[in-house]
Design a protein around this motif. Structure first.
Motif, short mmCIF file in Angstrom:
data_model
loop_
_atom_site.label_atom_id
_atom_site.label_comp_id
_atom_site.label_asym_id
_atom_site.label_seq_id
_atom_site.Cartn_x
_atom_site.Cartn_y
_atom_site.Cartn_z
N VAL A 95 0.85 -1.19 0.00
CA VAL A 95 0.00 0.00 0.00
C VAL A 95 0.88 1.24 0.00
O VAL A 95 0.80 2.08 -0.89
N MET A 96 1.76 1.37 0.96
CA MET A 96 2.65 2.54 0.98
C MET A 96 3.65 2.46 -0.18
O MET A 96 4.12 3.49 -0.67
N GLY A 97 3.96 1.26 -0.63
CA GLY A 97 4.84 1.13 -1.79
C GLY A 97 6.30 1.36 -1.46
O GLY A 97 7.06 1.83 -2.30
N LEU A 98 6.71 1.00 -0.25
CA LEU A 98 8.13 1.08 0.11
C LEU A 98 8.84 -0.20 -0.33
O LEU A 98 8.21 -1.21 -0.62
N LYS A 99 10.16 -0.13 -0.33
CA LYS A 99 10.95 -1.30 -0.71
C LYS A 99 11.44 -2.01 0.54
O LYS A 99 12.10 -1.39 1.38
N PRO A 100 11.11 -3.27 0.71
CA PRO A 100 11.59 -4.00 1.89
C PRO A 100 13.11 -4.19 1.80
O PRO A 100 13.62 -4.57 0.75
N MET A 101 13.80 -3.89 2.91
CA MET A 101 15.26 -3.92 2.90
C MET A 101 15.80 -4.93 3.89
O MET A 101 16.97 -4.86 4.27
N GLY A 102 14.94 -5.87 4.29
CA GLY A 102 15.46 -6.94 5.13
C GLY A 102 14.99 -6.85 6.57
O GLY A 102 14.31 -5.92 6.97
N ARG A 103 15.33 -7.87 7.32
CA ARG A 103 14.98 -8.01 8.74
C ARG A 103 16.28 -8.18 9.52
O ARG A 103 17.25 -8.74 9.01
N ASP A 104 16.31 -7.73 10.76
CA ASP A 104 17.51 -7.95 11.56
C ASP A 104 17.28 -9.09 12.54
O ASP A 104 16.21 -9.72 12.57
N ALA A 105 18.30 -9.35 13.33
CA ALA A 105 18.26 -10.51 14.22
C ALA A 105 17.11 -10.41 15.22
O ALA A 105 16.55 -11.43 15.65
N SER A 106 16.74 -9.18 15.57
CA SER A 106 15.65 -9.03 16.54
C SER A 106 14.29 -9.03 15.86
O SER A 106 13.27 -8.83 16.53
N GLY A 107 14.27 -9.22 14.55
CA GLY A 107 13.00 -9.34 13.85
C GLY A 107 12.48 -8.04 13.25
O GLY A 107 11.46 -8.05 12.56
N ARG A 108 13.17 -6.96 13.52
CA ARG A 108 12.69 -5.69 12.97
C ARG A 108 12.76 -5.70 11.44
O ARG A 108 13.69 -6.27 10.85
#
Lengths: 308, 308, 308, 308
Positions: free
Chosen positions: C29-42
């Motif tokens: 919806v917002m149309g952002l690009k996913p740039m991954g997740r870190d070890a804490s899940g963010r």
């Protein structure tokens, strides 16, 4: 396309409570061109790009609303034929003599089942569109106010929607482009009808208040001009109803606001082109909010209650 | 408006030199929707917002250009009547059976004095406009490429402009919206004609090269989309002819570029709405440059010389 | 301009109630690009045109709101100097080690008088803006969803507005571009502050609810894209707050709506460019409605009451 | 951002061959506001939205071109410091007394290696932006002509590009946002430099013709206003150079045309925001055409040859 018959909204006569204040509003805020006054004091206006002498007539009155709504027809033969067709359909007609409105030919007047007075006419003087017809420029520089392109359509309310809809479709050659259904899933709550390639030249809404006006709509060329119209409305502290917004119905963009007499007007842009071979778009009762105001997805109280 | 007769440009069959490359171009650059191939290998496309099955057909050939141009008519009765009218006017007609083009009814084919083959038809399957007709959304998200709204009009060239113009006006119900005159101040160098509220559904230009295509035009909704079309054209290194620009004639905005076979296309937006009671706009010989390219005010060589 | 010090909003960490649903929302919806997740899940996101690795981080939490707000500074020397200046001003600072956020250098964290946690950092990996830096194309074709240009600014609420305003002006180098006054005609109800040529990089509103977020704002390029954002919001049935509209304050155009956790976001466009030699624009109490919503000229209840 | 130093293009003094005709042009076609004449006959103008007294000064002369280019600095301390820095760098400076230009403080004048005369100044009277700073309206209604927002930047030509570039970067605090390389792949053919968040406040092009002006650029708010500017240019039969178009370099949209003396001007819109931590965009020799004119992808002869 056999271009005979009803071709477009041509003029309408609006009742205003304070004529001088209204003339100021339609000149400087709406940005129409004043086209003179007649012997009875009525004030005439046209949009800059319109070619015919006028499209809006203001009449001083003690209550707001619209006296009559007129469509231009292709020629005198069509006027005569349509009058015959109206009579054959059982509608009483009256001839208003040429010249009763400035620069306008003979008009055929009749009342439709929702109580509104309509007119047809074949002639109005072409006074030019400010750009000329010989090697014209492409734009008019220095436009002030909202400055719409043309009178576009009307939304009007009355009880016998079915009667008016049928008269427009069966006699005047209109096609239903969009329908909004009542909770029963069958009855038309509202219809948007076209006599052209526009998605609507007129809309009827079922309402106990016969012969009422919801809004007269003026066309703008772009969404940026819709924004400017909203800015102009605020600069002049005009009473705003809603907008800028998109309609689901017709897909056009819109602002609703009120003239100094409380008559609602719309500045409208866009939407899709309609052809008579297209099937109508249908809106169900529970999606009506999104149909009318596509972004908020809900009707506001003022939109539902205020007519003139 | 009596909405019988010719209603709009419906489809055209374009000759391309490399079918697979052209399919890629019309799918990914022009942003049309592929609608299948027929037994003879022809590839069909529609614009996303168009409702009928297709508006563009590509045929592999050894030279570029357009095989035929078709208008949709309001109904079968109109098709029959128009065929009679054509014959009465002295034009030979041929019936192409239903199904010869995918999802398309019987077509009436004839050749006009400028050498072009035209067709009329009354039926093509309504496959939907990607938004639906029941409680639709207002836009299609995620459009890629130029992604026009519809096939809009054609500009075509041939010697007997007068003959084609008269046939379209006298038999098919078109009206001349704009005329460009030759140096003699009387003869039409070009005419823009409408069967609707559009400022042009077809344009004829006087040219010794009979049966040639200057461009097929696709409609865009906004000047911002015209900019995006030009950007897309560059991203894909498509051969650009001219634009973005405004036309003086029709007042619309434009880009001209070439498909991989050298067929010129236009992406067009705006202009004014035309009604048959309007007098035509006239352009004199010495103002032709401004008429065609309003901003540069001069014709470029490529515009004048390249047709297919 | 001496380009040292705080340069722009860099990233913020948003609390969401349902991480998977929020990832879907910010991606589609917002149309952002996913740039991954870190070890804490963010989950990390960037706008397509942004060059640095991310600007929005989502963290699963049991209440909505913003964990912290970060500005990028020009270089490490500026980071060190600003930390010294903060301490000299009496603000406790903390160093968050490089890598605690993906692809991000060491951060200086501190709390401002309105209760919000801010960060400064000098390094984040440049991952590219989808167009490249060598002979780039001018646009990104096929954008889906709202697809903003960048994280633009935040409006945040707390009691000690004066304290936060002074810290930003005296220590971090911000300038007040616009002020809205309380009924006493002297006290700031709200301030819009800039560290750049933007009319605002951050806005503080006086509110008893410390450390609250009114909205995070994302930049769009045109008013037509604002319309499309509103259309996309409706297509996905996102909760709409207000818009499309113009602000009087900053003169920008806007939509307010809510993410699935109830965090308000804005899609913003336009406004004027601000320079530090300009005197601030001042809004009095009675004109606040027009200041915030220029067209309706009144604040709505939801705008005033909902923060996270 | 530490907002000290050079902040923006402030004014420039243009040589015109016919002062009265030029005053008419800049008033009615460009749509600037006349701000008076001084004792020596020079005519002053500002854009409506600009706050300072003037940004353009016209001087009657017997050849076209620009006398000098001035940047406003943040304050008097910055003016003094920058003068010291210039002298330390080996640049001779001269003080022009306050009042030599109307409503303008003391100026520091110096010549750069490409032969152009530059000025810095800290004070010019704030005469207002037509909307006010207390509860302002959001737009100015009834703008006529092109009516730009501000003087935006200049493109100027001279031989020692490296010298001017280094002076701007090392002494005046500019950053190179984009570079176009010569065929050797190393030498700068042109540089676009920023002292702000704009993608360019000034551009230098390597050219044997020292101290020449390619164009002065005025900012427009939208692509629709760029179209209107092109329309206005044609209505007034102003000599057009190129456009409307997009630049690859800076990604902005543009028109180039000529004032009555043959000085090229640009009306510019859009592009991206630049920050000093961004790496520069680089254009190679063979992609220069697309870099300058993104849609035609080729330089025109006039663009390359005409400077004043």
């Amino acid at each position: 396309m056999a271009l005979t018959g009803v071709i477009r909204p041509g003029h309408c006569q609006l009742r205003v409570l304070d004529l001088e204040r209204s003339i100021h509003f339609y000149t400087h805020v709406m940005g129409l061109k004043p086209m003179g006054r007649d012997a009875s004091g009525r004030a005439y206006f046209k949009c800059l790009d319109e070619r015919d002498h006028h499209s809006l007539i203001l009449r001083q009155a003690d209550r707001a609303g619209m006296d009559f709504y007129a469509f231009k027809v292709s020629d005198v033969a069509a006027l005569d034929r349509l009058e015959e067709d109206l009579r054959a359909y059982g509608v009483a007609t009256e001839r208003i003599p040429a010249g009763e409105l400035l620069e306008t030919g003979e008009r055929v007047r009749f009342r439709v089942p929702t109580g509104h007075v309509f007119e047809l006419y074949a002639h109005k003087t072409d006074v030019g569109n400010e750009m000329g017809y010989l090697n014209p420029e492409a734009i008019i520089d220095g436009r002030k106010g909202i400055s719409p392109i043309r009178l576009d359509h009307w939304q009007i309310h009355g009880n016998d929607l079915d009667g008016s809809r049928d008269l427009f479709c069966k006699v005047l050659g209109f096609t239903v482009a969009e329908r909004a259904l009542m909770a029963d899933g069958r009855t038309d709550m509202a219809v948007w009808m076209s006599c052209s390639n526009k998605a609507h030249d007129i809309a009827f809404v079922r309402d106990a208040r016969d012969d009422t006006l919801h809004h007269a709509s003026f066309l703008l060329g772009t969404w940026e001009q819709v924004l400017k119209a909203a800015d102009v409305i605020t600069i002049h502290r005009v009473a705003m109803d809603m907008g800028p917004m998109r309609h689901g119905i017709t897909k056009g963009t819109t602002i609703y606001a009120f003239d100094p007499s409380g008559n609602r007007f719309e500045t409208f842009c866009g939407g899709y082109d309609f052809y008579p071979d297209m099937q109508p778009t249908v809106w169900t009762w529970e999606e009506m909010g999104r149909g009318v105001f596509y972004h908020t997805r809900e009707l506001n109280e003022r939109f539902l209650s205020v007519v003139t």
